[in-house]
Design an enzyme around this catalytic site. Structure first.
Site, PDB file in Angstrom:
ATOM      1  CG  ASP A   8      -1.612   1.344   1.408  1.00 25.07           C
ATOM      2  OD1 ASP A   8      -2.490   1.616   0.426  1.00 25.07           O
ATOM      3  OD2 ASP A   8      -1.434   1.912   2.534  1.00 25.07           O
ATOM      4  CG  ASP A 236      -2.576   2.665   6.493  1.00 30.94           C
ATOM      5  OD1 ASP A 236      -2.523   2.399   4.986  1.00 30.94           O
ATOM      6  OD2 ASP A 236      -2.865   3.688   7.029  1.00 30.94           O
ATOM      7  CG  ASN A 239      -7.668   0.754   1.238  1.00 25.67           C
ATOM      8  OD1 ASN A 239      -6.952   0.740   2.107  1.00 25.67           O
ATOM      9  ND2 ASN A 239      -7.583   1.793   0.195  1.00 25.67           N
TER      10      ASN A 239
END
Length: 291
Positions: A8, A236, A239
């Site tokens: 991410d 984190d 999503n």
């Protein structure tokens, strides 16, 4: 042995100043040199993701817009899962009914119908979480999304919804009024074919139900002949959960919510402490120790 690493961006690979630390960069490049497939999995558009990666000369595929689009390391679109236009329109109406500002992500870029509103909302959100920050600097950074062309101004979203050349990937909604967001989310959850997630407490991300990071990552790994048990995901926020539930090694950032951490195999350092680099090196060292 880990053969694929999905990372991410915001709150994970990037610091709060939207930079990739040298430690993170070096760990990614070491993994690539060892033959590990590294892929970015972000809610950002390809253009916004690529802008940051280019600074550090990191070349890799990108799962963008929460999985709505997948691009090769060369920037070629290899898969896409857009929203049906009628579903996008319905989601837009429900956001407007709840007084929630939103932007529209498409195959031709990201759009706003109110640039100044977008700047003010982002500034309000950031300043509420960081009251010690320099407001002028925050305004400058928020405005750069427009001046650098990451977000384009359009008179009305109907232009995007009614023109076949635009494929709608995501509606990204922002508000510092948490009750407005909650009401909008509750309304949207009744709409079929939509996935509603978030990358922070002040936003909602609305995509096709098939446009999720985990689904896109599963297809990506399969296309490379890699199983999910050989895949690691680092993130984190909510999503990222669809990735965590599928991979063999899930890693939460130290700055993640406890709810996120509880659903992962490992917890690394925060995004300000190069937690991504630490997680990658630990995985690589574990693999090396087996041989």
């Amino acid at each position: 042995m880990i053969k694929c690493i999905a990372i991410d961006m915001d709150g994970t690979l990037l610091t709060s100043s939207h930079q990739i630390t040298k430690e993170n960069e070096q760990a990614i490049k070491k993994a690539q040199q060892m033959g590990v497939e590294v892929v970015i999995a972000t809610g950002r558009s390809y253009q916004e993701a690529r802008y940051v990666l280019d600074v550090n000369q990191i070349e890799c595929p990108v799962i963008g817009v929460n999985g709505a689009e997948v691009r090769s390391a060369e920037g070629v679109v290899v898969a896409a899962s857009p929203l049906a236009k009628e579903k996008a329109k319905e989601a837009a109406v429900r956001l407007l009914e709840n007084n929630v500002y939103f932007e529209v992500y498409t195959n031709k870029g990201t759009y706003t119908s109110d640039g100044e509103k977008g700047v003010s909302v982002l500034v309000d959100i950031f300043m509420s979480a960081n009251p010690e920050a320099d407001v002028e600097e925050v305004i400058k950074v928020a405005r750069e999304r427009l001046t650098k062309g990451f977000v384009n101004i359009i008179d009305h979203y109907d232009t995007l919804f009614n023109d076949d050349q635009y494929h709608i990937y995501k509606l990204l909604a922002f508000s510092h009024h948490i009750d407005h967001l909650a009401a909008a989310k509750a309304s949207l959850e009744h709409v079929e074919e939509l996935a509603v997630s978030s990358s922070g407490h002040e936003n909602l991300e609305i995509t096709n139900e098939k446009a999720q990071k985990g689904i896109a990552l599963e297809a990506f790994a399969s296309s490379k002949g890699i199983s999910l048990t050989e895949t690691m995901a680092i993130g984190d926020n909510y999503n990222d959960l669809s990735m965590f539930k599928r991979v063999g090694r899930s890693v939460a950032m130290g700055n993640a919510d406890d709810i996120i951490k509880a659903q992962c195999d490992f917890v690394t350092l925060t995004n300000e402490e190069s937690g991504v680099g630490k997680a990658i090196l630990e995985a690589l060292n574990t693999a090396e120790a087996r041989y």
